[in-house]
Design an enzyme around this catalytic site. Structure first.
Site, PDB file in Angstrom:
ATOM      1  N   ASN A  17     110.635 -28.133  92.714  1.00 53.86           N
ATOM      2  CA  ASN A  17     109.818 -29.436  93.665  1.00 53.86           C
ATOM      3  C   ASN A  17     109.222 -30.324  92.855  1.00 53.86           C
ATOM      4  OD1 ASN A  17     108.976 -30.792  95.803  1.00 53.86           O
ATOM      5  ND2 ASN A  17     108.473 -29.044  96.993  1.00 53.86           N
ATOM      6  N   TYR A  24     100.802 -33.627  93.228  1.00 55.01           N
ATOM      7  CA  TYR A  24      99.490 -32.866  93.168  1.00 55.01           C
ATOM      8  C   TYR A  24      99.106 -33.388  91.704  1.00 55.01           C
ATOM      9  CZ  TYR A  24     101.233 -29.690  96.650  1.00 55.01           C
ATOM     10  OH  TYR A  24     101.480 -29.103  97.907  1.00 55.01           O
ATOM     11  N   ILE A  37     102.201 -28.502 103.209  1.00 51.21           N
ATOM     12  CA  ILE A  37     101.899 -30.069 103.426  1.00 51.21           C
ATOM     13  C   ILE A  37     103.428 -30.577 103.457  1.00 51.21           C
ATOM     14  CG2 ILE A  37     101.654 -30.350 100.944  1.00 51.21           C
ATOM     15  CD1 ILE A  37      99.774 -32.704 101.506  1.00 51.21           C
ATOM     16  N   ALA A  38     103.584 -31.336 104.570  1.00 55.12           N
ATOM     17  CA  ALA A  38     104.972 -31.904 104.585  1.00 55.12           C
ATOM     18  C   ALA A  38     104.807 -33.142 105.515  1.00 55.12           C
ATOM     19  CB  ALA A  38     106.034 -31.251 105.246  1.00 55.12           C
ATOM     20  N   GLU A  56     100.591 -23.018  95.648  1.00 54.45           N
ATOM     21  CA  GLU A  56     102.083 -22.597  95.029  1.00 54.45           C
ATOM     22  C   GLU A  56     103.292 -23.638  95.245  1.00 54.45           C
ATOM     23  OE1 GLU A  56     100.914 -19.771  96.740  1.00 54.45           O
ATOM     24  OE2 GLU A  56      99.700 -18.738  95.080  1.00 54.45           O
TER      25      GLU A  56
END
Ligand SMILES: CC(C)(COP(=O)(O)OP(=O)(O)OC[C@H]1O[C@@H](n2cnc3c(N)ncnc32)[C@H](O)[C@@H]1OP(=O)(O)O)[C@@H](O)C(=O)NCCC(=O)NCCS
Length: 150
Positions: free
Chosen positions: A114, A121, A75-76, A109
């Site tokens: 980060n 999340y 995801i970015a 993961e």
């Protein structure tokens, strides 16, 4: 109140890969290659989506699944569009898809350093379930395993 961005979420296609790679390469220390995305898009049990604004891709995300378990593979969001809720939109779509598929949980993961991603999340009710020692290279780092039960 945060400015509303007009964003469309749609499935990623092979012709999107070069645009996606520009975001990938500026977002990850060890970016995926064209061929890795290509392999993912032609494999079964995969769901990859992009977020589009003014017909430009500004973010993307994907899952794969086995039996009743889904794994968020990536995801970015492009740097200048971060903190506008784009990753949240992508994540909600992945969660919706996993529910549609009757999967039991979504897991992933994340690099221990980060914090932005961990907070994303956590905001969507994922919880830390464990750690994989030395999971990442360049630089070497542990991964936290985060899971959402559906
Ligand atoms: C992590 C990432 C995808 C977040 O994308 P985003 O579109 O900015 O996320 P959102 O705007 O939906 O943020 C949702 C929540 O996540 C948290 N969050 C996101 N970025 C944050 C940051 N830089 N600092 C602190 N919290 C952050 C906040 O709780 C935020 O809610 P808020 O804005 O109401 O406070 C983005 O920073 C990114 O592309 N990073 C590089 C790639 C990456 O690390 N991917 C994750 C791999 S596991």
């Amino acid at each position: 109140m945060r400015a509303q961005v007009k964003v469309k979420i749609r499935k990623m296609s092979i012709s999107d890969i070069s645009e996606v790679l520009r975001i990938e390469e500026s977002s990850f220390p060890a970016p995926w290659s064209y061929w890795l995305f290509f392999q993912e898009l032609i494999s079964p049990q995969r769901y990859y989506i992009v977020a589009e604004k003014d017909e430009k891709i500004i973010g993307y995300a994907g899952i794969n699944w086995v039996i009743d378990e889904a794994h968020i593979t990536t995801i970015a969001v492009v740097k200048k569009e971060r903190r506008k809720g784009i990753a949240s939109l992508l994540l909600k779509k992945l969660i919706e898809k996993a529910k549609e598929l009757n999967l039991k949980f979504l897991t992933l993961e994340v690099r221990e350093s980060n914090i932005a991603a961990q907070l994303l999340y956590l905001k969507h009710n994922f919880r830390v379930e464990g750690r994989r020692m030395g999971y990442y290279s360049s630089p070497r780092e542990d991964a936290l395993i985060m899971t959402l039960y559906l």
